[in-house]
Design an enzyme around this catalytic site. Sequence first.
Site, short mmCIF file in Angstrom:
data_model
loop_
_atom_site.label_atom_id
_atom_site.label_comp_id
_atom_site.label_asym_id
_atom_site.label_seq_id
_atom_site.Cartn_x
_atom_site.Cartn_y
_atom_site.Cartn_z
N LYS A 53 0.84 -1.21 0.00
CA LYS A 53 0.00 0.00 0.00
C LYS A 53 0.87 1.25 0.00
CE LYS A 53 -3.26 2.64 2.92
NZ LYS A 53 -4.13 2.64 4.12
N ASP A 61 -2.54 10.19 3.78
CA ASP A 61 -3.95 9.81 3.92
C ASP A 61 -4.67 10.84 4.81
OD1 ASP A 61 -6.39 8.61 4.16
OD2 ASP A 61 -5.70 6.91 5.37
N LYS A 71 -10.06 12.96 8.24
CA LYS A 71 -9.57 12.53 9.55
C LYS A 71 -9.50 13.74 10.49
CE LYS A 71 -6.60 8.65 8.16
NZ LYS A 71 -7.29 7.61 8.93
N ASP A 92 1.54 6.15 5.70
CA ASP A 92 0.57 5.26 5.08
C ASP A 92 1.10 4.61 3.80
OD1 ASP A 92 -1.84 4.06 5.62
OD2 ASP A 92 -3.04 5.51 4.49
N ASP A 135 -12.19 7.24 3.74
CA ASP A 135 -11.00 6.97 4.54
C ASP A 135 -10.62 5.48 4.52
OD1 ASP A 135 -8.84 7.49 6.13
OD2 ASP A 135 -9.98 7.75 7.99
N GLU A 137 -9.50 3.79 2.17
CA GLU A 137 -8.97 3.92 0.80
C GLU A 137 -7.93 2.86 0.47
OE1 GLU A 137 -7.69 5.39 3.30
OE2 GLU A 137 -5.55 5.06 2.96
N ARG A 187 -7.85 -0.40 0.92
CA ARG A 187 -8.43 -1.57 0.24
C ARG A 187 -8.83 -1.24 -1.19
NH1 ARG A 187 -12.86 -1.90 4.93
NH2 ARG A 187 -11.14 -0.90 5.99
N1 BES Z 1 -4.32 4.40 6.94
C1 BES Z 1 -5.48 4.16 7.72
C2 BES Z 1 -5.25 3.11 8.81
C3 BES Z 1 -4.36 3.50 9.95
C4 BES Z 1 -4.90 4.05 11.09
C5 BES Z 1 -3.02 3.27 9.90
C6 BES Z 1 -4.08 4.37 12.15
C7 BES Z 1 -2.20 3.60 10.96
C8 BES Z 1 -2.74 4.14 12.08
C9 BES Z 1 -6.61 3.66 6.83
O1 BES Z 1 -6.62 4.17 5.56
C10 BES Z 1 -7.88 4.08 7.49
O2 BES Z 1 -8.11 5.25 7.57
N2 BES Z 1 -8.66 3.11 7.93
C11 BES Z 1 -9.88 3.39 8.58
C12 BES Z 1 -10.90 2.42 8.05
C13 BES Z 1 -12.31 2.73 8.48
C14 BES Z 1 -12.76 4.02 7.83
C15 BES Z 1 -13.19 1.59 8.09
C16 BES Z 1 -9.66 3.20 10.08
O3 BES Z 1 -8.91 2.29 10.47
O4 BES Z 1 -10.17 4.01 10.84
ZN ZN Z 2 -4.84 4.75 4.78
MN MN Z 3 -7.65 6.01 5.43
#
Ligand code: BES
Ligand code: ZN
Ligand code: MN
Length: 498
Positions: free
Chosen positions: A267, A272, A279, A290, A349, A351, A353
Amino acid sequence: MEFSIKSRSPEKQRGACVVVGVFDSRKLTQPAAALDKAANGYIAGILGRGDMNGDAGSSLLLQNVPGTLCDRVLLIGLGKEKEFHEKEFAKAIRTALKAINETGATDASIYLCELPVRKRSLAWRIRQSAMIAQEAAYKFEQFKSKKDDTRRPLKKLSFCVDRRSELPLAEEALAQGLAISEGMSLARDLGNLPPNICHPTHIAELAQAMAGEFKLDCEILERADMEKLGMHSLLAVAQGSHQPPKLIVLSHKGGKAGEKPVVLVGKGVTFDTGGISLKPAPDMDEMKYDMCGAASVLGTLRTVARLKLPINLTIIVPATENMPGGGATRPGDIVTSMSGQTIEILNTDAEGRLILCDALTYAERFDPDTVIDVATLTGACVVALGSVASGLFANKDALAHDLLDAGNEAHDRAWHMPLWDDYQELLKSPFADMGNIGGRWGGAITAACFLSRFTKKFRWAHLDVAGTAYKSGADKGATGRPVPLLAHYLMQRAGKLN
Ligand code: BES
Ligand code: ZN
Ligand code: MN
């Protein structure tokens, strides 16, 4: 730093510093006893006076020990002999390096690698020692106008083995440890770079430079290429950004022609923001990390190319920013992925996947033996496993076990999580084939379930490294994980793990 393997008794070793171990209750290890004998009991005498007990983490520096040919003898406390396992071994090496760096010694010979460690070979001990030494030496200060001026005079480090016959094996292990460290420091540098510099184009240029350096095949797909291929899920993430997305493909062809490759997908979200599902502001800077999945597959490829491993390895990096803006994807938008499956983007968010699914579909054209994706995918994985283990998911248990083993061997551990069908229904959408989120619970699992819908045609594993690829807080920074896990898995496959 220059590294080497030596086989010479410690009392005959010339140089600035010889490092030997002492177990608790002042029990000398064999090299320490050899020095003591040459010195007529001088070392045992000092210990007898109570200056050092051999407790784990302690050290004692002696100068001009009689009967020896080196300037200094450094004693390292090892703790209880019966409890000298992996962790204690690593601690001893770390203690030694720290203590050496506090002296003026420019070279040192370490006699700790022959100490038995339960279930661990000499090759393992040498590999780990090299990795620990390089990890301790890592700095990222290209944006500091004043560089760290702590005195670190050490230039040459030798790991000593008992027998000349062990030299070839130890030298191979040293080369492996250094190659893994090289891959890790690439991954750490990329992760630590700020997002205004480390954007998709930067990663693509780095990949091209690496292709030139190691004679790798390199292909960079641009936005127009992705459009032709129907990668509308990846493109949906990229469309809010002014930075052009890149899909980077690099191949190391060390195996037999026609041998199916291992494909690593990383990834590469270079920043992000969350997109329209923005966020919160606190700690948002950490979303520069990220792209650590991408960094780790590039690092692993560098390790493999450096070692010229006899395997075929391809890496795929979908690289993009996730930004809000007038052109950005809206929650509720429906896109058709390259696989033909439609996705309702309920949260912009989620993103990772969305870019991985198209990269995984693209992996099919390499007719892979195994595909492993690496991603800082979910905060939920951090809640589940913290920063100790990466989350591991696989559609074949045998693959999961091989990766768990590699993680244990490398001390870069993962934990096997479920991918049961029961979780799949959480991804239902009333309007498309699936939604891109699965609700509040089991977030790391539903994310993996989403990916599993794009990996039915091959053996596949997914590593969620959101908690392990970087550290927050005072010693903030990229860790280089899971390069050691992946490198060990590939060395094992290549039959090169002793
Ligand atoms: N890059 C983030 C995941 C992440 C969160 C990595 C904290 C490192 C530390 C990912 O893109 C994300 O935002 N995931 C969301 C998914 C949710 C919206 C279903 C998450 O984990 O909050
Ligand atoms: Zn992310
Ligand atoms: Mn995200």
